[in-house]
Design an enzyme around this catalytic site. Sequence first.
Site, PDB file in Angstrom:
ATOM      1  CD  GLU A 110       4.381  -0.026   2.600  1.00  0.00           C
ATOM      2  OE1 GLU A 110       3.243  -0.369   2.236  1.00  0.00           O
ATOM      3  OE2 GLU A 110       5.420  -0.532   2.153  1.00  0.00           O
ATOM      4  CD  GLU A 126       7.015   2.346  -4.028  1.00  0.00           C
ATOM      5  OE1 GLU A 126       7.144   2.223  -2.802  1.00  0.00           O
ATOM      6  OE2 GLU A 126       7.155   1.382  -4.817  1.00  0.00           O
ATOM      7  CG  ASP A 164      10.054  -0.991   4.873  1.00  0.00           C
ATOM      8  OD1 ASP A 164       9.553   0.115   5.160  1.00  0.00           O
ATOM      9  OD2 ASP A 164      10.376  -1.316   3.714  1.00  0.00           O
ATOM     10  CE  LYS A 191      10.311   2.627   3.598  1.00  0.00           C
ATOM     11  NZ  LYS A 191       9.089   1.890   3.120  1.00  0.00           N
ATOM     12  CG  ASP A 209       8.248  -4.061   3.115  1.00  0.00           C
ATOM     13  OD1 ASP A 209       8.685  -3.406   2.155  1.00  0.00           O
ATOM     14  OD2 ASP A 209       7.098  -3.894   3.581  1.00  0.00           O
ATOM     15  CB  SER A 210      11.890  -4.392  -1.535  1.00  0.00           C
ATOM     16  OG  SER A 210      12.992  -3.763  -0.930  1.00  0.00           O
TER      17      SER A 210
HETATM   18  O1  KIV Z   1      10.883  -1.884   0.671  1.00  0.00           O
HETATM   19  C1  KIV Z   1      11.423  -1.041  -0.059  1.00  0.00           C
HETATM   20  O2  KIV Z   1      12.401  -1.307  -0.755  1.00  0.00           O
HETATM   21  C2  KIV Z   1      10.858   0.299  -0.090  1.00  0.00           C
HETATM   22  C3  KIV Z   1      11.378   1.254  -1.112  1.00  0.00           C
HETATM   23  C4  KIV Z   1      10.825   0.908  -2.431  1.00  0.00           C
HETATM   24  C5  KIV Z   1      11.127   2.657  -0.748  1.00  0.00           C
HETATM   25  O3  KIV Z   1       9.979   0.592   0.662  1.00  0.00           O
END
Ligand code: KIV
Length: 272
Positions: free
Chosen positions: A123, A190, A91, A121, A52-53
């Site tokens: 969190e 992280e 994510d 994924k 989600d980055s």
């Molecule tokens: O969204 C992302 O890029 C991440 C990584 C930093 C692990 O969760």
Amino acid sequence: MSAAKKEYKRVTTKSLVDMKKNGEKISMLTAYDYTMAKIVDGSGVDVILVGDSASNVMAGHETTLPITLDQMIYHASSVVRAINRALVVVDIPFGSYQSDPKEALRSAIRIMKESGAHAIKVEGGKEIKESIKRILNAGIPVMGHLGLTPQSIYKFGTYTVRAKEKEEAEKLINDAKLLEKLGCFAVVLEKIPADLAKEVAESISIPVIGIGAGNGVDGQVLVLHDMIGMTHEFNPRFLRRYMNLYEDMTSSISQYVSDVKAVDFPSDKEQY
Ligand code: KIV
């Protein structure tokens, strides 16, 4: 006659657990689009994270919070179309799994069905236990993410190193053990102290993939645009830049602008 399709050995959640057992480190990078994913996959990366980055890197938001489930599915399906070998993990975005387990499962199913990705994924630990269970019960592989969890940035208030204090470190260890017990296939840690990350990696059997968590873990992940230097304002200590594409691209594009202005491009050989 069509050309024979090249055989690739696909990375699976089981391969990752085997890699940990055999002491082989796992490589993971983000990708959000077809072209980049093709390069990343072709370079032998084991896991592609549609992170989600994308909210920061692709859309220019300050945090990961605004990206939507539909946007994540769009990015993920572009990545899936490019890959031959890597495991694709996506994510689940903020707001699509925290409120209740049924919604979490619906979101996970949409990602899997509509993008063709291989895993999701989430969190968090104990707080989202019921959602994780529900997703796993539907047969969807789950990767956890502990330590600095960017979706909770407004709770933390800063992007500094997490779990430096004993209480938070203990919670993190317990959460990692819980994720393993629930059946997650891996966990990302992280921005936490390297000693703590090593302790976690040694105390659970599933792979621990670090970002800013030292080298005592089972694998590493970076945001692709940071490691190839396309971004240049984000410079945390844990980041190794393998290229400086920001500068290279800027000078190439400036050259193109000059060539167009000077009527140097296209040349006789570059026209019909
Ligand atoms: O969204 C992302 O890029 C991440 C990584 C930093 C692990 O969760």
